[in-house]
Design a protein around this motif. Sequence first.
Motif, PDB file in Angstrom:
ATOM      1  N   VAL A  35       0.881  -1.160   0.000  1.00  0.00           N
ATOM      2  CA  VAL A  35       0.000   0.000   0.000  1.00  0.00           C
ATOM      3  C   VAL A  35       0.920   1.212   0.000  1.00  0.00           C
ATOM      4  O   VAL A  35       1.746   1.365   0.900  1.00  0.00           O
ATOM      5  CB  VAL A  35      -0.905   0.019   1.252  1.00  0.00           C
ATOM      6  N   THR A  36       0.810   2.051  -1.022  1.00  0.00           N
ATOM      7  CA  THR A  36       1.712   3.194  -1.119  1.00  0.00           C
ATOM      8  C   THR A  36       1.083   4.328  -1.898  1.00  0.00           C
ATOM      9  O   THR A  36       0.220   4.113  -2.743  1.00  0.00           O
ATOM     10  CB  THR A  36       3.049   2.780  -1.780  1.00  0.00           C
ATOM     11  N   HIS A  37       1.528   5.527  -1.591  1.00  0.00           N
ATOM     12  CA  HIS A  37       1.199   6.693  -2.398  1.00  0.00           C
ATOM     13  C   HIS A  37       2.408   7.067  -3.257  1.00  0.00           C
ATOM     14  O   HIS A  37       2.354   8.018  -4.029  1.00  0.00           O
ATOM     15  CB  HIS A  37       0.828   7.886  -1.510  1.00  0.00           C
ATOM     16  N   ASP A  38       3.504   6.339  -3.125  1.00  0.00           N
ATOM     17  CA  ASP A  38       4.730   6.608  -3.868  1.00  0.00           C
ATOM     18  C   ASP A  38       4.620   5.969  -5.255  1.00  0.00           C
ATOM     19  O   ASP A  38       5.031   4.833  -5.469  1.00  0.00           O
ATOM     20  CB  ASP A  38       5.938   6.067  -3.104  1.00  0.00           C
ATOM     21  N   MET A  39       4.047   6.712  -6.180  1.00  0.00           N
ATOM     22  CA  MET A  39       3.785   6.172  -7.512  1.00  0.00           C
ATOM     23  C   MET A  39       5.056   5.932  -8.308  1.00  0.00           C
ATOM     24  O   MET A  39       5.103   5.054  -9.157  1.00  0.00           O
ATOM     25  CB  MET A  39       2.842   7.088  -8.296  1.00  0.00           C
ATOM     26  N   GLY A  40       6.114   6.680  -8.018  1.00  0.00           N
ATOM     27  CA  GLY A  40       7.393   6.432  -8.677  1.00  0.00           C
ATOM     28  C   GLY A  40       7.929   5.052  -8.319  1.00  0.00           C
ATOM     29  O   GLY A  40       8.389   4.297  -9.174  1.00  0.00           O
ATOM     30  N   PHE A  41       7.832   4.700  -7.042  1.00  0.00           N
ATOM     31  CA  PHE A  41       8.254   3.380  -6.587  1.00  0.00           C
ATOM     32  C   PHE A  41       7.355   2.304  -7.177  1.00  0.00           C
ATOM     33  O   PHE A  41       7.834   1.283  -7.670  1.00  0.00           O
ATOM     34  CB  PHE A  41       8.240   3.317  -5.056  1.00  0.00           C
ATOM     35  N   VAL A  45       8.559  -1.036  -9.498  1.00  0.00           N
ATOM     36  CA  VAL A  45       8.612  -2.432  -9.072  1.00  0.00           C
ATOM     37  C   VAL A  45       7.330  -3.236  -9.265  1.00  0.00           C
ATOM     38  O   VAL A  45       7.362  -4.457  -9.194  1.00  0.00           O
ATOM     39  CB  VAL A  45       9.054  -2.562  -7.597  1.00  0.00           C
ATOM     40  N   ALA A  46       6.212  -2.566  -9.495  1.00  0.00           N
ATOM     41  CA  ALA A  46       4.932  -3.291  -9.561  1.00  0.00           C
ATOM     42  C   ALA A  46       4.797  -4.125 -10.829  1.00  0.00           C
ATOM     43  O   ALA A  46       5.372  -3.809 -11.861  1.00  0.00           O
ATOM     44  CB  ALA A  46       3.772  -2.304  -9.492  1.00  0.00           C
ATOM     45  N   LYS A  47       4.021  -5.177 -10.708  1.00  0.00           N
ATOM     46  CA  LYS A  47       3.574  -5.940 -11.862  1.00  0.00           C
ATOM     47  C   LYS A  47       2.100  -5.632 -12.110  1.00  0.00           C
ATOM     48  O   LYS A  47       1.647  -5.577 -13.230  1.00  0.00           O
ATOM     49  CB  LYS A  47       3.751  -7.438 -11.636  1.00  0.00           C
ATOM     50  N   ARG A  48       1.393  -5.425 -11.016  1.00  0.00           N
ATOM     51  CA  ARG A  48      -0.045  -5.158 -11.060  1.00  0.00           C
ATOM     52  C   ARG A  48      -0.328  -3.978 -10.130  1.00  0.00           C
ATOM     53  O   ARG A  48       0.276  -3.854  -9.074  1.00  0.00           O
ATOM     54  CB  ARG A  48      -0.785  -6.394 -10.573  1.00  0.00           C
ATOM     55  N   VAL A  49      -1.250  -3.121 -10.546  1.00  0.00           N
ATOM     56  CA  VAL A  49      -1.601  -1.941  -9.760  1.00  0.00           C
ATOM     57  C   VAL A  49      -3.104  -1.948  -9.517  1.00  0.00           C
ATOM     58  O   VAL A  49      -3.891  -2.112 -10.450  1.00  0.00           O
ATOM     59  CB  VAL A  49      -1.191  -0.647 -10.486  1.00  0.00           C
ATOM     60  N   ILE A  50      -3.470  -1.783  -8.258  1.00  0.00           N
ATOM     61  CA  ILE A  50      -4.886  -1.666  -7.893  1.00  0.00           C
ATOM     62  C   ILE A  50      -5.056  -0.309  -7.228  1.00  0.00           C
ATOM     63  O   ILE A  50      -4.420  -0.032  -6.212  1.00  0.00           O
ATOM     64  CB  ILE A  50      -5.322  -2.795  -6.937  1.00  0.00           C
ATOM     65  N   CYS A  51      -5.872   0.544  -7.827  1.00  0.00           N
ATOM     66  CA  CYS A  51      -6.150   1.866  -7.256  1.00  0.00           C
ATOM     67  C   CYS A  51      -7.467   1.791  -6.498  1.00  0.00           C
ATOM     68  O   CYS A  51      -8.463   1.297  -7.033  1.00  0.00           O
ATOM     69  CB  CYS A  51      -6.243   2.920  -8.354  1.00  0.00           C
ATOM     70  N   ILE A  52      -7.441   2.285  -5.278  1.00  0.00           N
ATOM     71  CA  ILE A  52      -8.622   2.250  -4.419  1.00  0.00           C
ATOM     72  C   ILE A  52      -8.953   3.677  -4.006  1.00  0.00           C
ATOM     73  O   ILE A  52      -8.070   4.439  -3.610  1.00  0.00           O
ATOM     74  CB  ILE A  52      -8.370   1.364  -3.180  1.00  0.00           C
ATOM     75  N   ASN A  53     -10.216   4.023  -4.099  1.00  0.00           N
ATOM     76  CA  ASN A  53     -10.688   5.338  -3.699  1.00  0.00           C
ATOM     77  C   ASN A  53     -11.883   5.166  -2.772  1.00  0.00           C
ATOM     78  O   ASN A  53     -12.889   4.570  -3.175  1.00  0.00           O
ATOM     79  CB  ASN A  53     -11.074   6.171  -4.927  1.00  0.00           C
ATOM     80  N   TRP A  82      -1.762  11.783 -12.716  1.00  0.00           N
ATOM     81  CA  TRP A  82      -1.227  12.970 -13.376  1.00  0.00           C
ATOM     82  C   TRP A  82      -0.680  13.949 -12.341  1.00  0.00           C
ATOM     83  O   TRP A  82       0.396  14.497 -12.511  1.00  0.00           O
ATOM     84  CB  TRP A  82      -2.305  13.635 -14.225  1.00  0.00           C
ATOM     85  N   LYS A  83      -1.417  14.148 -11.254  1.00  0.00           N
ATOM     86  CA  LYS A  83      -0.975  15.072 -10.204  1.00  0.00           C
ATOM     87  C   LYS A  83       0.313  14.596  -9.550  1.00  0.00           C
ATOM     88  O   LYS A  83       1.203  15.385  -9.241  1.00  0.00           O
ATOM     89  CB  LYS A  83      -2.055  15.218  -9.132  1.00  0.00           C
ATOM     90  N   ILE A  84       0.425  13.300  -9.326  1.00  0.00           N
ATOM     91  CA  ILE A  84       1.582  12.750  -8.632  1.00  0.00           C
ATOM     92  C   ILE A  84       2.811  12.660  -9.540  1.00  0.00           C
ATOM     93  O   ILE A  84       3.918  12.982  -9.135  1.00  0.00           O
ATOM     94  CB  ILE A  84       1.252  11.338  -8.078  1.00  0.00           C
ATOM     95  N   LEU A  85       2.636  12.219 -10.775  1.00  0.00           N
ATOM     96  CA  LEU A  85       3.774  11.899 -11.643  1.00  0.00           C
ATOM     97  C   LEU A  85       4.257  13.060 -12.508  1.00  0.00           C
ATOM     98  O   LEU A  85       5.241  12.920 -13.204  1.00  0.00           O
ATOM     99  CB  LEU A  85       3.412  10.709 -12.538  1.00  0.00           C
ATOM    100  N   ARG A  86       3.598  14.183 -12.471  1.00  0.00           N
ATOM    101  CA  ARG A  86       4.004  15.281 -13.358  1.00  0.00           C
ATOM    102  C   ARG A  86       5.261  15.979 -12.893  1.00  0.00           C
ATOM    103  O   ARG A  86       5.859  16.755 -13.612  1.00  0.00           O
ATOM    104  CB  ARG A  86       2.868  16.268 -13.535  1.00  0.00           C
ATOM    105  N   HIS A  87       5.711  15.733 -11.668  1.00  0.00           N
ATOM    106  CA  HIS A  87       6.917  16.404 -11.153  1.00  0.00           C
ATOM    107  C   HIS A  87       8.147  15.613 -11.442  1.00  0.00           C
ATOM    108  O   HIS A  87       8.241  14.479 -11.454  1.00  0.00           O
ATOM    109  CB  HIS A  87       6.795  16.639  -9.649  1.00  0.00           C
TER     110      HIS A  87
END
Length: 87
Positions: A35-41, A45-53, A82-87
């Motif tokens: 569980v992370t908010h670090d989208m760069g990480f 390393v991920a193979k699969r991504v599950i986004c939960i809101n 977009w907000k996280i990865l644009r920097h």
Amino acid sequence: MLFDQASYGLAPQMVKAVLDVMEALAKQGRAMMCVTHDMGFARKVAKRVICINRGQTVDDCSKHACFGGSASRPAHAAQFLWKILRH
């Protein structure tokens, strides 16, 4: 292995050390759920991504579909990335 915000609240110099260990485990083929908010990480390393809101799964896809700009990704998931990865 389960990790819930493993680098949250750590001193900046410790964040890299923790993420390096987790990356090494991933390279060894260890099964991990992070569980992370670090989208760069996650992108690294991920193979699969599950986004939960708000407790609801809004996206469940491969790393490439998630970070590659899949047109089928829900709008709020795309906006978050977009907000996280644009920097």
